[in-house]
Design an enzyme around this catalytic site. Structure first.
Site: not given
Ligand SMILES: [Zn+2]
Length: 200
Positions: A17, A87
């Site tokens: 991320t 994700e």
């Protein structure tokens, strides 16, 4: 204008991320219209932001993790220059979903961050199906946090995500998706990734 598909894959705690947000920020600073998408199953930390483990954050468009969910916001995605998806492993696989992303990335720069493997050490179908189309794949590794009985840390490169339930390795038949942080997951190397009940 930049276009194409870039993927960032690795276990939990490998900085996926952070890497995704870093790239998106770079394009935003350069004046490109950037949008970040995240699946609605990930309720960790915040519903409308993506926050990395080290605290970087960015507003996110929350979508139902499927082709339908992305198709619903297609117009908006095509209005941007750079589309980030975090994700990605939580998206339901369908050939339409892959086609949609190939279409989008033929005009726009699409950057997808995803877990390489689930807690069992098995691939996510949606990741496996999209990966070969990527022009660029960045494989990130974490650090294995296994500690042996003499309290020595392993410290090798970790490519796996170990799920723990009350501090013990989760069995093979525990549910595939279970959102959690440091209390339920650890990065492990291949040797120290343990899945009781796995049929090898
Ligand atoms: Zn290890």
């Amino acid at each position: 204008m930049a276009s194409g598909l870039r993927m960032i894959v690795g276990p939990m705690f490998s900085g996926k991320t952070t890497e995704l947000l870093r790239i998106l920020r770079k394009y935003a600073i350069a004046g490109y219209a950037v949008v970040l998408v995240k699946p609605s199953t990930d309720a960790r930390y915040s519903a409308s932001k993506v926050v990395s483990h080290d605290g970087l954050e960015m507003d996110a468009l929350v979508v139902e993790p499927s082709f339908t969910g992305l198709a619903r916001v297609a117009e908006l995605l095509f209005e941007h220059d750079v589309v980030g998806i975090d994700e990605f492993q939580f998206f339901e696989y369908s050939p339409d979903l892959v086609k949609f992303l190939l279409n989008l990335s033929s005009e726009k720069l699409v950057i997808v961050a995803a877990l390489n493997l689930d807690f069992r050490g098995e691939p996510w179908e949606v990741v496996k199906e999209l990966l070969p189309y990527a022009e660029d794949v960045k494989v990130l590794k974490a650090v294995c946090t296994y500690v042996d009985q003499q309290r020595r840390k392993c410290g090798k490169q970790a490519s796996r995500t170990q799920r723990l339930i009350d501090g013990r390795p989760a069995p093979y038949d525990s549910p595939r998706i279970m959102v959690g942080g440091k209390e339920s997951y650890e990065a492990r190397c291949r040797k120290h990734h343990v899945v009781p009940g796995r049929r090898d």
